[in-house]
Motif scaffolding. Structure first.
Motif, mmCIF file in Angstrom:
data_model
loop_
_atom_site.group_PDB
_atom_site.id
_atom_site.type_symbol
_atom_site.label_atom_id
_atom_site.label_comp_id
_atom_site.label_asym_id
_atom_site.label_seq_id
_atom_site.Cartn_x
_atom_site.Cartn_y
_atom_site.Cartn_z
ATOM 1 N N THR A 5 0.834 -1.197 0.000
ATOM 2 C CA THR A 5 0.000 0.000 0.000
ATOM 3 C C THR A 5 0.869 1.248 0.000
ATOM 4 O O THR A 5 2.069 1.191 0.334
ATOM 5 C CB THR A 5 -0.943 0.007 1.218
ATOM 6 O OG1 THR A 5 -1.784 1.164 1.170
ATOM 7 C CG2 THR A 5 -0.161 0.022 2.518
ATOM 8 N N THR A 6 0.264 2.381 -0.346
ATOM 9 C CA THR A 6 0.980 3.659 -0.324
ATOM 10 C C THR A 6 1.132 4.214 1.083
ATOM 11 O O THR A 6 2.110 4.885 1.392
ATOM 12 C CB THR A 6 0.239 4.710 -1.165
ATOM 13 O OG1 THR A 6 -1.088 4.865 -0.653
ATOM 14 C CG2 THR A 6 0.163 4.303 -2.615
ATOM 15 N N ALA A 7 0.146 3.968 1.931
ATOM 16 C CA ALA A 7 0.160 4.496 3.295
ATOM 17 C C ALA A 7 -0.919 3.800 4.099
ATOM 18 O O ALA A 7 -1.879 3.266 3.528
ATOM 19 C CB ALA A 7 -0.066 6.014 3.305
ATOM 20 N N LEU A 8 -0.778 3.823 5.422
ATOM 21 C CA LEU A 8 -1.761 3.154 6.272
ATOM 22 C C LEU A 8 -1.737 3.751 7.663
ATOM 23 O O LEU A 8 -0.880 4.562 8.005
ATOM 24 C CB LEU A 8 -1.489 1.645 6.314
ATOM 25 C CG LEU A 8 -0.112 1.160 6.789
ATOM 26 C CD1 LEU A 8 -0.126 0.914 8.293
ATOM 27 C CD2 LEU A 8 0.293 -0.111 6.072
ATOM 28 N N GLY A 9 -2.708 3.328 8.465
ATOM 29 C CA GLY A 9 -2.771 3.784 9.838
ATOM 30 C C GLY A 9 -3.388 2.716 10.726
ATOM 31 O O GLY A 9 -4.234 1.934 10.283
ATOM 32 N N VAL A 10 -2.942 2.666 11.963
ATOM 33 C CA VAL A 10 -3.552 1.852 13.012
ATOM 34 C C VAL A 10 -3.578 2.725 14.259
ATOM 35 O O VAL A 10 -3.022 3.826 14.272
ATOM 36 C CB VAL A 10 -2.765 0.546 13.288
ATOM 37 C CG1 VAL A 10 -2.803 -0.378 12.085
ATOM 38 C CG2 VAL A 10 -1.319 0.860 13.679
ATOM 39 N N GLY A 20 1.380 6.348 8.815
ATOM 40 C CA GLY A 20 2.637 6.483 8.085
ATOM 41 C C GLY A 20 2.567 5.897 6.694
ATOM 42 O O GLY A 20 1.607 5.221 6.331
ATOM 43 N N ASP A 21 3.607 6.176 5.910
ATOM 44 C CA ASP A 21 3.674 5.597 4.576
ATOM 45 C C ASP A 21 4.684 4.442 4.529
ATOM 46 O O ASP A 21 4.380 3.376 4.026
ATOM 47 C CB ASP A 21 3.994 6.663 3.519
ATOM 48 C CG ASP A 21 5.193 7.525 3.871
ATOM 49 O OD1 ASP A 21 5.765 7.358 4.965
ATOM 50 O OD2 ASP A 21 5.569 8.385 3.048
ATOM 51 N N MET A 22 5.860 4.611 5.110
ATOM 52 C CA MET A 22 6.863 3.547 5.092
ATOM 53 C C MET A 22 6.751 2.731 6.380
ATOM 54 O O MET A 22 7.603 2.790 7.273
ATOM 55 C CB MET A 22 8.255 4.149 4.922
ATOM 56 C CG MET A 22 8.409 4.918 3.619
ATOM 57 S SD MET A 22 10.011 5.710 3.414
ATOM 58 C CE MET A 22 11.090 4.261 3.250
ATOM 59 N N LEU A 76 -8.004 -0.267 11.409
ATOM 60 C CA LEU A 76 -6.989 -0.364 10.365
ATOM 61 C C LEU A 76 -7.432 0.491 9.183
ATOM 62 O O LEU A 76 -8.570 0.379 8.719
ATOM 63 C CB LEU A 76 -6.805 -1.817 9.921
ATOM 64 C CG LEU A 76 -5.914 -2.076 8.694
ATOM 65 C CD1 LEU A 76 -4.464 -1.732 9.012
ATOM 66 C CD2 LEU A 76 -6.032 -3.535 8.245
ATOM 67 N N PHE A 77 -6.547 1.359 8.706
ATOM 68 C CA PHE A 77 -6.816 2.256 7.586
ATOM 69 C C PHE A 77 -5.747 1.984 6.531
ATOM 70 O O PHE A 77 -4.559 2.183 6.791
ATOM 71 C CB PHE A 77 -6.753 3.705 8.076
ATOM 72 C CG PHE A 77 -7.016 4.772 7.034
ATOM 73 C CD1 PHE A 77 -8.164 5.550 7.091
ATOM 74 C CD2 PHE A 77 -6.100 5.026 6.023
ATOM 75 C CE1 PHE A 77 -8.394 6.550 6.157
ATOM 76 C CE2 PHE A 77 -6.318 6.011 5.078
ATOM 77 C CZ PHE A 77 -7.476 6.780 5.147
ATOM 78 N N VAL A 78 -6.160 1.521 5.327
ATOM 79 C CA VAL A 78 -5.198 1.134 4.297
ATOM 80 C C VAL A 78 -5.611 1.744 2.966
ATOM 81 O O VAL A 78 -6.761 1.590 2.529
ATOM 82 C CB VAL A 78 -5.127 -0.405 4.148
ATOM 83 C CG1 VAL A 78 -4.181 -0.801 3.008
ATOM 84 C CG2 VAL A 78 -4.670 -1.046 5.451
#
Length: 387
Positions: free
Chosen positions: A68-73, A78-80, A355-357
């Protein structure tokens, strides 16, 4: 009942440190119940460095997911980075697998074979399928061809929820499906849930103001190509409503209104010399279309409003929230891309795991008024599964 555990790392190169951190957060020796499986989403370099493969070995449970390009928990955006979301239960069973390589025009057999694999040994249909499709660019085909073939294999009425991979790096090899610690450029993965699973699904693409666009009848279409709208070539129709045809691909959500009542967001790909328009999915029969607008305010506001409604309804109480969010929204926000995931974090907080993807295409099950399931691929949207 499903218990959800989550962990993350931003350590790419030091595999030992990354795995140590993830296992410390998850504590699988104490927290895993009878049946478990994990979703893994990450920046592509976690695949190349070996973190994804080592994580699968050390967790000792099936793993599926995408780049993915970026995500969040909860706690970080973050992206990396890499996230792990574990589903564990004493009464919900899981089955997962990956298909043989899939090629455009040859999708049916790999999809059917994989469905048979993940349902073998069970005497009922899956209550839910998480689907992770590869990126294919075959002539006349979109990601919803996978959806159609899965519906055929299952006999229909099995909700599909999932995503296609995406990357912000150059090179399609970086957009991969993950299964069993390995990366696949042209295979699909499935995760089946069996038991008393009661997921709730939500989706949004733009604010209500943007949905007021004029609707028109699609009067000619073939596969994923719209030939005429209101009996006019698409380019002529666009000009008649004041839209330059060149502005449609990639920049403007297309909303297809299906005959049964469901709505599907698509992305335009190309206006051809004959005036037709190719889009990112098959065109339903007897559908209507509207051309919407979306800007950075729409992106953040629509996501926040949807999540506020979910949290206020108590749908997420004592459960988990999974969001797959179209990468077009990431690109619309540009350097402010953290604002959408940040809005999600501020609404959900730490009340439930989440979870955000960012997604290369969103696989979503619309539940129709008659209770039937209408699975499809959509774009520009946020899709949510409360599990």
């Amino acid at each position: 009942m499903i218990t959800i555990l989550s962990a993350y790392t931003e350590e790419i190169d030091d595999v030992k440190a990354a795995i140590s951190s993830l296992l410390k957060q998850l504590r699988p020796d104490k927290n895993l119940l009878k049946y478990s499986v994990a979703l893994v989403h990450c920046y592509f370099e976690f695949v190349e460095s070996g973190v994804v493969e080592e994580l699968h070995k050390r967790l000792g449970i099936p793993t599926v997911g995408t780049t993915t390009t970026a995500l969040g928990v909860s706690g970080v955006i973050g992206d990396m980075m890499l996230s792990v979301t574990v589903f564990t239960s004493d009464d919900i069973r899981f089955s997962s697998g990956v298909s043989d390589a899939v090629h455009s025009g040859e999708i049916a057999k790999p999809v059917t074979d994989l469905y048979k694999e993940v349902t073998e040994g069970f005497d009922v249909k899956p209550a839910l399928l998480f689907a992770f499709f590869p990126l294919l660019k075959g002539e006349g085909e979109g990601g919803d061809v996978f959806v159609a073939e899965l519906d055929k294999a299952s006999g229909g009425d099995v909700p599909l929820f999932g995503t296609l991979p995406v990357t912000n790096a150059s090179g399609e090899r970086m957009s991969v499906v993950i299964c069993g610690g390995k990366a696949y450029e042209s295979s699909m993965a499935l995760l089946a849930f069996y038991g008393d699973v009661r997921p709730e699904f939500y989706t949004v693409a733009v604010t209500e103001q943007s949905l007021q666009a004029k609707r028109a009848k699609i009067t000619g279409a073939k596969l994923n190509v719209i030939e005429t709208i209101n009996e006019m070539p698409v380019d002529k129709y666009l000009e008649s409503i004041g839209l330059p045809p060149a502005s449609v691909p990639y920049n403007m959500p297309l909303l297809l209104h299906e005959e049964g009542g469901s709505r599907v967001f698509r992305t335009g790909l190309k206006v051809h010399d004959d005036g037709s328009l190719s889009i990112t999915g098959l065109v339903p029969e007897n559908a209507e279309i509207s051309f919407c607008s979306i800007n950075d305010r729409d992106v953040v506001e629509s996501t926040g409003t949807l999540l506020e409604r979910i949290m206020e309804s108590k749908a997420a109480k004592s459960r988990g929230i999974l969001l797959y969010v179209c990468c077009s929204r990431f690109w619309i926000l540009g350097p402010r891309w953290r604002e959408e995931s940040g809005r999600a974090a501020s609404v959900i907080g730490t009340r439930v795991p989440w979870l955000f993807v960012y997604s290369g295409g969103e696989v979503f099950p619309s539940i129709l008024k008659n209770g039937k399931v209408s699975n499809h691929l959509q774009n520009f949207s946020v899709i949510v599964c409360v599990l």
